[in-house]
Scaffold this motif. Structure first.
Motif, mmCIF file in Angstrom:
data_model
loop_
_atom_site.group_PDB
_atom_site.id
_atom_site.type_symbol
_atom_site.label_atom_id
_atom_site.label_comp_id
_atom_site.label_asym_id
_atom_site.label_seq_id
_atom_site.Cartn_x
_atom_site.Cartn_y
_atom_site.Cartn_z
ATOM 1 N N ALA A 118 0.826 -1.208 0.000
ATOM 2 C CA ALA A 118 0.000 0.000 0.000
ATOM 3 C C ALA A 118 0.863 1.262 0.000
ATOM 4 C CB ALA A 118 -0.933 -0.003 1.208
ATOM 5 N N LEU A 119 1.940 1.261 0.758
ATOM 6 C CA LEU A 119 2.836 2.411 0.803
ATOM 7 C C LEU A 119 3.471 2.661 -0.561
ATOM 8 C CD1 LEU A 119 4.397 4.586 2.395
ATOM 9 C CD2 LEU A 119 6.095 2.834 2.896
ATOM 10 N N THR A 177 2.687 5.815 -3.190
ATOM 11 C CA THR A 177 3.801 6.635 -3.666
ATOM 12 C C THR A 177 3.830 6.674 -5.187
ATOM 13 O OG1 THR A 177 5.083 6.078 -1.696
ATOM 14 C CG2 THR A 177 6.300 6.954 -3.569
ATOM 15 N N LEU A 178 3.659 5.513 -5.813
ATOM 16 C CA LEU A 178 3.637 5.461 -7.271
ATOM 17 C C LEU A 178 2.483 6.277 -7.831
ATOM 18 C CD1 LEU A 178 4.397 1.667 -7.843
ATOM 19 C CD2 LEU A 178 5.886 3.591 -8.437
ATOM 20 N N SER A 191 2.737 9.697 -10.426
ATOM 21 C CA SER A 191 2.523 9.280 -11.808
ATOM 22 C C SER A 191 1.035 9.360 -12.127
ATOM 23 C CB SER A 191 3.023 7.854 -12.021
ATOM 24 O OG SER A 191 2.194 6.935 -11.333
ATOM 25 N N LYS A 192 0.704 8.991 -13.330
ATOM 26 C CA LYS A 192 -0.697 8.985 -13.761
ATOM 27 C C LYS A 192 -1.231 7.555 -13.867
ATOM 28 C CE LYS A 192 -0.306 13.313 -16.239
ATOM 29 N NZ LYS A 192 -0.448 14.028 -17.505
ATOM 30 N N PHE A 237 -0.932 -0.797 -8.157
ATOM 31 C CA PHE A 237 -0.906 -1.948 -7.255
ATOM 32 C C PHE A 237 -0.030 -3.057 -7.827
ATOM 33 C CE2 PHE A 237 -2.616 -6.108 -6.012
ATOM 34 C CZ PHE A 237 -2.444 -6.036 -4.637
ATOM 35 N N GLU A 238 -0.217 -3.361 -9.113
ATOM 36 C CA GLU A 238 0.573 -4.419 -9.749
ATOM 37 C C GLU A 238 2.059 -4.057 -9.774
ATOM 38 O OE1 GLU A 238 -1.276 -5.013 -13.537
ATOM 39 O OE2 GLU A 238 -3.024 -6.003 -12.650
ATOM 40 N N LEU A 239 2.357 -2.810 -10.074
ATOM 41 C CA LEU A 239 3.745 -2.367 -10.086
ATOM 42 C C LEU A 239 4.327 -2.381 -8.671
ATOM 43 C CD1 LEU A 239 6.087 -1.382 -11.771
ATOM 44 C CD2 LEU A 239 5.173 0.938 -11.591
ATOM 45 N N ALA A 240 3.533 -2.023 -7.675
ATOM 46 C CA ALA A 240 3.987 -2.037 -6.281
ATOM 47 C C ALA A 240 4.386 -3.445 -5.859
ATOM 48 C CB ALA A 240 2.897 -1.491 -5.362
#
Length: 52
Positions: A16-17, A21-22, A26-27, A34-37
């Motif tokens: 979640a953090l 942040t992402l 970003s857009k 979530f997937e990138l996190a």
């Protein structure tokens, strides 16, 4: 008065953090961030403790 606390794992808090942040810098959509996190956290977890 009864309060119910929902358990949130350390993994979920970290994801979640990173997601927040992402998303803030970003857009990306919620789903994409979530997937990138999850990928970022997985990469960070593969760095040896001594290097971190």
């Amino acid at each position: 008065m009864t309060t119910t606390a929902k358990y949130v794992s350390a993994y979920d808090r970290k994801v979640a953090l990173i997601k927040d942040t992402l998303k803030a810098h970003s857009k990306l959509s919620d789903r994409a961030s979530f997937e990138l996190a999850e990928l970022v956290l997985d990469a960070l977890n593969h760095i040896p403790e001594k290097v971190r």
